[in-house]
Structure formats: structure tokens, C-alpha cells
Design a protein around this motif. Structure first.
Motif, PDB file in Angstrom:
ATOM      1  N   LYS A 108       0.967  -1.292   0.029  1.00  0.00           N
ATOM      2  CA  LYS A 108       0.038   0.075  -0.213  1.00  0.00           C
ATOM      3  C   LYS A 108       0.764   1.407   0.052  1.00  0.00           C
ATOM      4  O   LYS A 108       0.492   2.303   0.454  1.00  0.00           O
ATOM      5  N   LYS A 109       2.139   0.924  -0.388  1.00  0.00           N
ATOM      6  CA  LYS A 109       3.036   2.070  -0.508  1.00  0.00           C
ATOM      7  C   LYS A 109       2.539   3.435  -1.461  1.00  0.00           C
ATOM      8  O   LYS A 109       2.111   2.862  -2.636  1.00  0.00           O
ATOM      9  N   PRO A 110       2.345   4.493  -0.933  1.00  0.00           N
ATOM     10  CA  PRO A 110       2.087   5.601  -2.010  1.00  0.00           C
ATOM     11  C   PRO A 110       2.774   5.934  -3.268  1.00  0.00           C
ATOM     12  O   PRO A 110       3.994   6.399  -2.834  1.00  0.00           O
ATOM     13  N   LEU A 111       2.379   5.861  -4.307  1.00  0.00           N
ATOM     14  CA  LEU A 111       3.250   6.250  -5.416  1.00  0.00           C
ATOM     15  C   LEU A 111       2.408   7.331  -6.198  1.00  0.00           C
ATOM     16  O   LEU A 111       1.307   7.528  -6.165  1.00  0.00           O
ATOM     17  N   SER A 112       3.542   8.379  -6.689  1.00  0.00           N
ATOM     18  CA  SER A 112       2.698   9.630  -7.573  1.00  0.00           C
ATOM     19  C   SER A 112       2.937   9.258  -8.986  1.00  0.00           C
ATOM     20  O   SER A 112       3.798   8.861  -9.477  1.00  0.00           O
ATOM     21  N   LEU A 113       1.809   9.420  -9.748  1.00  0.00           N
ATOM     22  CA  LEU A 113       1.616   9.503 -11.180  1.00  0.00           C
ATOM     23  C   LEU A 113       2.364  10.934 -11.482  1.00  0.00           C
ATOM     24  O   LEU A 113       2.236  11.716 -10.868  1.00  0.00           O
ATOM     25  N   PRO A 160       7.685   7.165  -8.708  1.00  0.00           N
ATOM     26  CA  PRO A 160       8.166   7.700  -7.466  1.00  0.00           C
ATOM     27  C   PRO A 160       7.528   7.411  -6.281  1.00  0.00           C
ATOM     28  O   PRO A 160       6.058   7.441  -6.406  1.00  0.00           O
ATOM     29  N   VAL A 161       7.900   7.269  -5.063  1.00  0.00           N
ATOM     30  CA  VAL A 161       7.219   7.191  -3.924  1.00  0.00           C
ATOM     31  C   VAL A 161       6.890   8.467  -3.581  1.00  0.00           C
ATOM     32  O   VAL A 161       7.513   9.548  -3.607  1.00  0.00           O
ATOM     33  N   ASN A 162       5.666   8.595  -3.167  1.00  0.00           N
ATOM     34  CA  ASN A 162       5.099   9.968  -2.440  1.00  0.00           C
ATOM     35  C   ASN A 162       5.716  10.080  -0.845  1.00  0.00           C
ATOM     36  O   ASN A 162       5.159   9.731   0.062  1.00  0.00           O
ATOM     37  N   TYR A 163       6.970  10.582  -0.800  1.00  0.00           N
ATOM     38  CA  TYR A 163       7.554  10.583   0.556  1.00  0.00           C
ATOM     39  C   TYR A 163       6.828  11.583   1.467  1.00  0.00           C
ATOM     40  O   TYR A 163       6.766  11.381   2.609  1.00  0.00           O
TER      41      TYR A 163
END
Length: 107
Positions: free
Chosen positions: A46-51, A88-91
Motif C-alpha cells: 500500500k506504498k503511496p506512489l505518485s503519477l 516515484p514514492v510519495n515521500y
């Protein structure tokens, strides 16, 4: 018909404050969940990734909507020629996860 007695101003203000705190907490909780499955983000599936359009969804959902290395954003319908595993991960979201969610492996 009997007219209801108005609340004292301090009591009315406290009710408004309680409502605002509850609304703010619910809004903050939604920041930490995927906009597709509505499950809480975490550091694994469920890691948040950015489009490229800027919208963020979890890895699991983006893998499911990835068709031939094209992901169509569920919000704005823009087609992105990219694989979910290369996004990329939304850090900003990941590093702000509540402590209870940081080590969670389930949704």
C-alpha cells in the motif's frame, strides 16, 4: 408550536469546535489512504506512489490498473506510459504516516 430555546453562546461555540476537530481528523486520515481502494497506506503493498499528473495511489492498485505499461489516472483520466514499479514514492505521505501505520503490512 414551542420554539426551541437557543443554546448559550459558549455551548454553541464548543459544539462547533467539536465538529471542526472531527472534520479535520477525518480529512487528515484520508490523506493516508489510497483514492482507489480507500485502504491506509503503508511501507509495502500500500506504498503511496505518485503519477506524473501528481495524483497518488497505492502500489497494489496501480499494478492492477496498469495495462501494457499504461496507467490511466483514476481522477483525471490522463494516460501515463509508465509501469507502476517505476513510479516515484510519495515521500510526503509516506514519512507522515501515523506511527501505527508505519510498520503495517496489511491494508
Amino acid at each position: 408550536p414551542k420554539t426551541p430555546k437557543p443554546l448559550p453562546i459558549l455551548q454553541e461555540c464548543e459544539l462547533i469546535n467539536q465538529f471542526n476537530r472531527k472534520s479535520l481528523k477525518e480529512g487528515m486520515d484520508s490523506i493516508f489512504e489510497c483514492g482507489v481502494c480507500f485502504k491506509q497506506n503503508n511501507h509495502s503493498e500500500k506504498k503511496p506512489l505518485s503519477l506524473p499528473c501528481g495524483h497518488t495511489f497505492c502500489l497494489e492498485c496501480l499494478r492492477q490498473i496498469n495495462k501494457h505499461s499504461i496507467i490511466k489516472c483514476p481522477f483525471d483520466k490522463i494516460a501515463h506510459h509508465v509501469s507502476a514499479d517505476n513510479l516515484p514514492v510519495n515521500y510526503a505521505v509516506l514519512t507522515a504516516l501515523p506511527i501505527t501505520q508505519m510498520n503495517s503490512n496489511s491494508g
